[in-house]
Motif scaffolding. Structure first.
Motif, short mmCIF file in Angstrom:
data_model
loop_
_atom_site.label_atom_id
_atom_site.label_comp_id
_atom_site.label_asym_id
_atom_site.label_seq_id
_atom_site.Cartn_x
_atom_site.Cartn_y
_atom_site.Cartn_z
N CYS A 31 33.59 -3.86 -44.63
CA CYS A 31 32.60 -3.34 -45.58
C CYS A 31 32.61 -1.82 -45.59
O CYS A 31 32.54 -1.19 -46.65
CB CYS A 31 31.22 -3.88 -45.22
N THR A 32 32.71 -1.21 -44.40
CA THR A 32 32.73 0.25 -44.30
C THR A 32 33.97 0.83 -44.99
O THR A 32 33.88 1.83 -45.70
CB THR A 32 32.72 0.69 -42.83
N THR A 33 35.11 0.17 -44.81
CA THR A 33 36.36 0.68 -45.38
C THR A 33 36.31 0.72 -46.90
O THR A 33 36.55 1.76 -47.52
CB THR A 33 37.55 -0.17 -44.91
N PHE A 34 36.02 -0.43 -47.52
CA PHE A 34 36.06 -0.42 -48.99
C PHE A 34 34.87 0.35 -49.58
O PHE A 34 34.95 0.83 -50.71
CB PHE A 34 36.19 -1.83 -49.57
N SER A 35 33.78 0.50 -48.82
CA SER A 35 32.66 1.31 -49.32
C SER A 35 33.04 2.79 -49.34
O SER A 35 32.70 3.50 -50.30
CB SER A 35 31.43 1.09 -48.43
N LEU A 36 33.73 3.25 -48.31
CA LEU A 36 34.16 4.65 -48.27
C LEU A 36 35.14 4.94 -49.41
O LEU A 36 35.05 5.99 -50.07
CB LEU A 36 34.82 4.96 -46.92
N ALA A 38 35.45 3.22 -52.28
CA ALA A 38 34.80 3.09 -53.58
C ALA A 38 33.84 4.25 -53.85
O ALA A 38 33.67 4.67 -55.00
CB ALA A 38 34.04 1.76 -53.65
N HIS A 39 33.22 4.78 -52.79
CA HIS A 39 32.21 5.83 -52.99
C HIS A 39 32.83 7.18 -53.30
O HIS A 39 32.48 7.82 -54.29
CB HIS A 39 31.33 5.93 -51.74
N GLN A 40 33.79 7.60 -52.47
CA GLN A 40 34.36 8.94 -52.66
C GLN A 40 35.87 8.98 -52.47
O GLN A 40 36.54 9.83 -53.06
CB GLN A 40 33.72 9.94 -51.68
N GLY A 41 36.39 8.09 -51.64
CA GLY A 41 37.82 8.17 -51.32
C GLY A 41 38.71 7.97 -52.53
O GLY A 41 39.65 8.72 -52.77
N GLY A 42 38.41 6.95 -53.30
CA GLY A 42 39.18 6.68 -54.51
C GLY A 42 40.51 6.00 -54.23
O GLY A 42 41.04 6.03 -53.12
N PHE A 43 41.03 5.35 -55.26
CA PHE A 43 42.34 4.70 -55.18
C PHE A 43 42.90 4.60 -56.59
O PHE A 43 42.17 4.72 -57.57
CB PHE A 43 42.23 3.31 -54.55
N SER A 44 44.20 4.41 -56.68
CA SER A 44 44.85 4.31 -57.98
C SER A 44 46.16 3.56 -57.82
O SER A 44 46.63 3.33 -56.70
CB SER A 44 45.11 5.72 -58.55
N ALA A 45 46.74 3.18 -58.94
CA ALA A 45 48.04 2.51 -59.01
C ALA A 45 48.00 1.17 -58.26
O ALA A 45 46.96 0.74 -57.76
CB ALA A 45 49.13 3.41 -58.45
N CYS A 51 45.32 -2.43 -51.62
CA CYS A 51 44.51 -2.14 -50.44
C CYS A 51 43.06 -2.58 -50.65
O CYS A 51 42.46 -3.22 -49.77
CB CYS A 51 44.57 -0.65 -50.11
N MET A 52 42.49 -2.24 -51.80
CA MET A 52 41.11 -2.63 -52.07
C MET A 52 40.97 -4.15 -52.12
O MET A 52 39.98 -4.71 -51.64
CB MET A 52 40.64 -2.00 -53.38
N PHE A 53 41.94 -4.82 -52.72
CA PHE A 53 41.90 -6.28 -52.77
C PHE A 53 41.91 -6.87 -51.36
O PHE A 53 41.14 -7.80 -51.06
CB PHE A 53 43.07 -6.83 -53.57
N VAL A 54 42.78 -6.34 -50.50
CA VAL A 54 42.88 -6.85 -49.13
C VAL A 54 41.55 -6.69 -48.41
O VAL A 54 41.04 -7.64 -47.78
CB VAL A 54 44.00 -6.11 -48.36
N TRP A 55 40.95 -5.52 -48.47
CA TRP A 55 39.69 -5.27 -47.76
C TRP A 55 38.56 -6.13 -48.30
O TRP A 55 37.78 -6.68 -47.52
CB TRP A 55 39.34 -3.79 -47.83
N ALA A 99 47.72 -2.71 -45.40
CA ALA A 99 46.82 -1.79 -46.10
C ALA A 99 46.52 -0.55 -45.27
O ALA A 99 46.39 0.56 -45.81
CB ALA A 99 45.52 -2.51 -46.46
N ALA A 100 46.41 -0.72 -43.95
CA ALA A 100 46.12 0.41 -43.07
C ALA A 100 47.28 1.41 -43.03
O ALA A 100 47.07 2.59 -42.71
CB ALA A 100 45.82 -0.08 -41.65
#
Length: 298
Positions: A31-36, A38-45, A51-55, A99-100
């Motif tokens: 929960c902490t990983t995908f929250s970070l 989604a909140h500010q870290g961001g992802f693309s492509a 990675c987001m799907f895995v978490w 993902a890590a």
């Protein structure tokens, strides 16, 4: 029998036992990983989406497992719960370490340009918790694995865990195949694709029969089926391990060295090399699997 101190329908061991603590940490770290992110870290492509799907997927399934064991809901499900949890723990371990590695490799940088320092710090923190998530899943696999001489669920044995690794490695091969690998250039390389596909499908069937508790439906004893299938997979992977390098890296059919004009990320030679490496990885896994299949009791 374990006493349910929380009442007749609640199982406190689901969160108080070592495995329960590991799963609780998995939920927190996931929960902490995908929250970070989604909140500010961001992802693309595609890499970031993976990675987001895995978490998110691992978080959802782990939470479901904890709730089911705490409320004894899993006793209402028509599946082999022990095989299901063992298979998922191994799958989550493999996907979470992937993902890590991928997320910091593609999204973490030392300087703050072109992103802000705040975004960089969030991405670093997400990468740290992604690593902790992998460790938590690896601990569960270690705690629930079959001990020597113990009669247990098949998916908790070395042979069962290897089935998940074999399927995961096959998925890596398939990913490389669709990425400009040019496997359709020769009939021989098409045979290799057939080998990867056939062995992958049978591996998934073995896992599915165990998770659903339907091994008795097989026309022969399950132990014999596993040994015969694994031996066939070894023979087929040996042929692929010989054919693929010859038709991809021999100067008569392919190129022994990476072409200079190949662009980064879209070079057929790179995909062919990845496929060759993981072909040998899976061959070794199937050989080890066959050796352990002679000794398991479940």
């Amino acid at each position: 029998m374990m006493e349910h101190s929380g009442g007749p329908y609640l199982n406190t061991a689901a969160v108080a036992s070592p495995v329960g603590v590991a799963r609780l940490l998995q939920v927190v770290f996931g929960c902490t990983t995908f929250s970070l992110v989604a909140h500010q870290g961001g992802f693309s492509a595609a890499y970031g989406t993976f990675c987001m799907f895995v978490w998110c997927f691992c978080f959802a399934v782990t939470a479901f497992i904890m709730i089911s064991e705490f409320t004894h809901f899993h006793s209402c499900l028509r599946i082999s719960w022990g095989n299901f949890t063992a298979a998922f723990a191994m799958l989550a371990t493999l996907t979470s370490i992937t993902a890590a590695v991928i997320y910091p490799l593609y999204f973490v940088q030392s300087d703050c340009h072109p992103i802000s320092c705040k975004v960089r710090d969030f991405r670093i923190a997400a990468s740290v918790f992604a690593g902790l998530l992998f460790i938590a899943y690896a601990v569960e696999v270690f705690l629930t694995r079959a001990k020597s001489g113990q009669v247990t669920n098949y998916m908790a044995t070395v042979s069962g865990l290897l089935k998940i690794v074999q399927a995961f490695v096959a998925c890596i091969i398939f990913g490389a195949l669709v990425n400009e690998s040019q496997y359709s250039s020769h009939v021989a390389t098409q045979w290799c694709v057939a080998v990867y596909s056939f062995c992958f499908v049978l591996t998934v069937v073995v896992v599915a029969f165990n998770v659903t508790g339907r091994t008795a439906m097989l026309p022969c004893p399950f132990e014999r089926f596993v040994v015969i299938y694994t031996f066939m997979a070894i023979l087929m992977y040996v042929s692929a391990a010989v054919i693929w390098p010859v038709f991809c890296f021999d100067s008569k059919h392919g190129s022994p060295r990476r072409p200079y004009q190949c662009s980064q990320g879209k070079c057929p030679w790179d995909s062919q090399l990845v496929i060759a490496i993981f072909t040998y990885v899976n061959l070794v896994l199937y050989i080890v699997d066959l050796a352990y299949s002679q000794r398991i009791r479940f």
